[in-house]
Design an enzyme around this catalytic site. Structure first.
Site, PDB file in Angstrom:
ATOM      1  N   TRP A   1     -37.198 139.958 -33.167  1.00 56.37           N
ATOM      2  CA  TRP A   1     -38.297 138.992 -33.273  1.00 56.37           C
ATOM      3  C   TRP A   1     -39.583 139.757 -33.554  1.00 56.37           C
ATOM      4  O   TRP A   1     -39.881 140.744 -32.863  1.00 56.37           O
ATOM      5  CB  TRP A   1     -38.400 138.196 -31.975  1.00 56.37           C
ATOM      6  CG  TRP A   1     -39.534 137.222 -31.932  1.00 56.37           C
ATOM      7  CD1 TRP A   1     -39.931 136.357 -32.907  1.00 56.37           C
ATOM      8  CD2 TRP A   1     -40.401 136.991 -30.822  1.00 56.37           C
ATOM      9  NE1 TRP A   1     -40.977 135.593 -32.471  1.00 56.37           N
ATOM     10  CE2 TRP A   1     -41.293 135.961 -31.200  1.00 56.37           C
ATOM     11  CE3 TRP A   1     -40.517 137.537 -29.538  1.00 56.37           C
ATOM     12  CZ2 TRP A   1     -42.285 135.474 -30.342  1.00 56.37           C
ATOM     13  CZ3 TRP A   1     -41.485 137.054 -28.674  1.00 56.37           C
ATOM     14  CH2 TRP A   1     -42.361 136.036 -29.085  1.00 56.37           C
TER      15      TRP A   1
ATOM     16  N   ASP B   1     -33.866 139.277 -23.391  1.00 55.82           N
ATOM     17  CA  ASP B   1     -34.906 138.290 -23.691  1.00 55.82           C
ATOM     18  C   ASP B   1     -34.192 136.994 -24.087  1.00 55.82           C
ATOM     19  O   ASP B   1     -33.689 136.865 -25.198  1.00 55.82           O
ATOM     20  CB  ASP B   1     -35.803 138.799 -24.837  1.00 55.82           C
ATOM     21  CG  ASP B   1     -36.860 137.769 -25.211  1.00 55.82           C
ATOM     22  OD1 ASP B   1     -37.496 137.930 -26.262  1.00 55.82           O
ATOM     23  OD2 ASP B   1     -37.039 136.797 -24.446  1.00 55.82           O
TER      24      ASP B   1
ATOM     25  N   LYS C   1     -38.007 126.239 -25.999  1.00 58.02           N
ATOM     26  CA  LYS C   1     -37.076 125.621 -26.951  1.00 58.02           C
ATOM     27  C   LYS C   1     -36.090 124.706 -26.256  1.00 58.02           C
ATOM     28  O   LYS C   1     -35.933 123.538 -26.645  1.00 58.02           O
ATOM     29  CB  LYS C   1     -36.297 126.701 -27.715  1.00 58.02           C
ATOM     30  CG  LYS C   1     -37.149 127.328 -28.796  1.00 58.02           C
ATOM     31  CD  LYS C   1     -37.844 128.558 -28.278  1.00 58.02           C
ATOM     32  CE  LYS C   1     -38.415 129.336 -29.410  1.00 58.02           C
ATOM     33  NZ  LYS C   1     -39.805 129.623 -29.453  1.00 58.02           N
TER      34      LYS C   1
END
Ligand SMILES: Cc1ncc(COP(=O)(O)O)c(CNOCC(=O)O)c1O
Length: 399
Positions: free
Chosen positions: A131, A212, A248
């Site tokens: 990311w 993560d 999310k």
């Protein structure tokens, strides 16, 4: 001397700049495959039913006081149960140091700061690619990053052997940043067997894995299955760290609700580490916004609302999965000469399409389709209404 005259504009963020370009486009057929934010089949953001019910329950409360330690520890405990499992001994023995965080980004930042303070001079190995914001977060914590092999461009899958070589060749006791499920940006996850081999090697090398977890539930639709990689590492006796985000999978993007936890050797160590994490947070932002924390702890601590949430996560994951299948089939029906199996082999929010920057640019200019230059497509932006248009456009720029 003119103040701040030397301050240059910051480089544009690769993800938010796509959103800006998309919003500026007046085309009625534009498609946003940029930011990884869930959208329904009408392309609209979704407020989950469980969140609406939780809102109703706390309506009228005044949120003027900082979140109480009781509510905070309830959020943390319920959150950590998602990581280790409802009946994990870790919870019973208090062998974790957990604090709420400003969503996943905040949890990563808190850990990076903690890592530098207590292992000064340490580095962190990140997947190649990872990311984009991971680079910024550990840079700002003054922790130098290294890259380890992960994505295999030819197969558009995992470069497992190169990954294992890098893990083996890293100095003993290295820090690694791992995506437990739904890898961003590639959508490529190790298989269970591969996770077992990685976990075993981590134990042998005494490496520290920091997971993560920003998309728990989006890879398989099942929250427990998506945390299996972490549980494998724990079963093997590895200590771990974990960042969690409810952006999310609970649709709470703007509320910035997350959790950071570090698995400890014993409860005594957990108390010490928790106090240090709280101190870092205190200096960074004092305390987090309370509203989102009340929503998450309300949902997770009520069996019926949690059951509703679990179902709603499945619906989101299944919608994305079904559009992966439709997009791949549409491209194959256009008799594209390319292999599009990776569209359904990859999992979670993102598809690493393999499109070149030039092809990405042509999709934007010629078809009003937006994605990051690395060819990552946020599959949540695909709908039954635009999937054929998307397949045709991809075929046009790749044939
Ligand atoms: C791996 C990972 N960790 C952490 C996060 C942090 O998300 P948040 O701070 O919103 O919880 C994200 C969110 N990504 O942003 C969407 C995108 O890549 O387009 C993430 O992907």
């Amino acid at each position: 001397l003119k103040w701040w005259d030397h301050v240059a504009p910051a480089p544009k963020d690769p993800i938010t700049s796509v959103t800006e370009a998309f919003l500026a486009d007046a085309s009625p057929t534009k498609i946003n495959l940029g930011v990884g934010a869930y959208r329904d089949d009408e392309g609209k953001p979704v407020v989950l039913q469980c969140v609406r019910e939780a809102e109703a329950k706390i309506a009228g409360c005044d949120f003027l006081e900082s979140v109480s330690s009781a509510v905070s520890s309830k959020l943390v405990e319920e959150s950590v149960k998602l990581v280790y499992g409802m009946n994990s001994d870790i919870i019973k023995e208090g062998r974790f140091a957990g604090v709420q965080a400003l969503s996943g980004t905040g949890a990563c930042r808190l850990f990076a700061e903690f890592q530098r303070r207590f292992y000064p001079g340490s580095q962190i190995y990140m997947t190649g690619p990872t990311w984009s914001n991971h680079h910024n977060i550990w840079r700002d914590a003054l922790v130098p990053e290294r890259t380890f092999h992960y994505y295999h461009p030819d197969s558009k899958g995992l470069n497992f052997s190169a990954l294992m070589d890098d893990v083996k060749n890293a100095p003993d006791g290295s820090f690694f940043l791992l995506h437990p499920c739904a890898h961003n940006p590639t959508g490529v996850d190790p298989t269970e067997e591969q996770w077992r081999e990685i976990s075993y090697l981590f134990k042998v090398k005494n490496h520290f894995p920091f997971f993560d977890m920003a998309y728990q539930g989006f890879a398989s639709g099942d929250l427990d299955r998506d945390a299996q990689s972490i549980r494998i590492f724990v079963e093997d006796g590895n200590l771990i760290g974990c960042a969690q985000s409810f952006a999310k999978n609970m649709g709470l993007y703007g509320h910035r609700v997350g959790c950071l936890n570090v698995l400890c050797n014993d409860a005594k160590q957990a108390v010490a580490i928790k106090s240090q994490l709280q101190q870092i947070a205190r200096a960074m932002y004092s305390s987090p916004p309370v509203h989102g924390i009340l929503l998450v702890s309300g949902i997770l601590s009520d069996p019926n609302m949690k059951a509703l949430w679990v179902e709603e996560v499945k619906v989101m994951a299944n919608r994305i999965q079904s559009l992966r299948t439709t997009l791949r089939k549409s491209l194959e029906q256009l008799s594209s000469s390319l292999n599009w199996e990776h569209i359904t082999n990859q999992v979670g929010m993102f598809c690493f399409s393999g499109l070149t920057p030039e092809q990405v640019d042509r999709l934007q200019r010629g078809f009003h389709i937006y994605m990051t230059l690395d060819g990552r497509m946020s599959m949540a932006g695909v709908t039954t209404g635009n999937v054929s248009y998307l397949a045709n456009a991809i075929h046009e720029v790749t044939k």
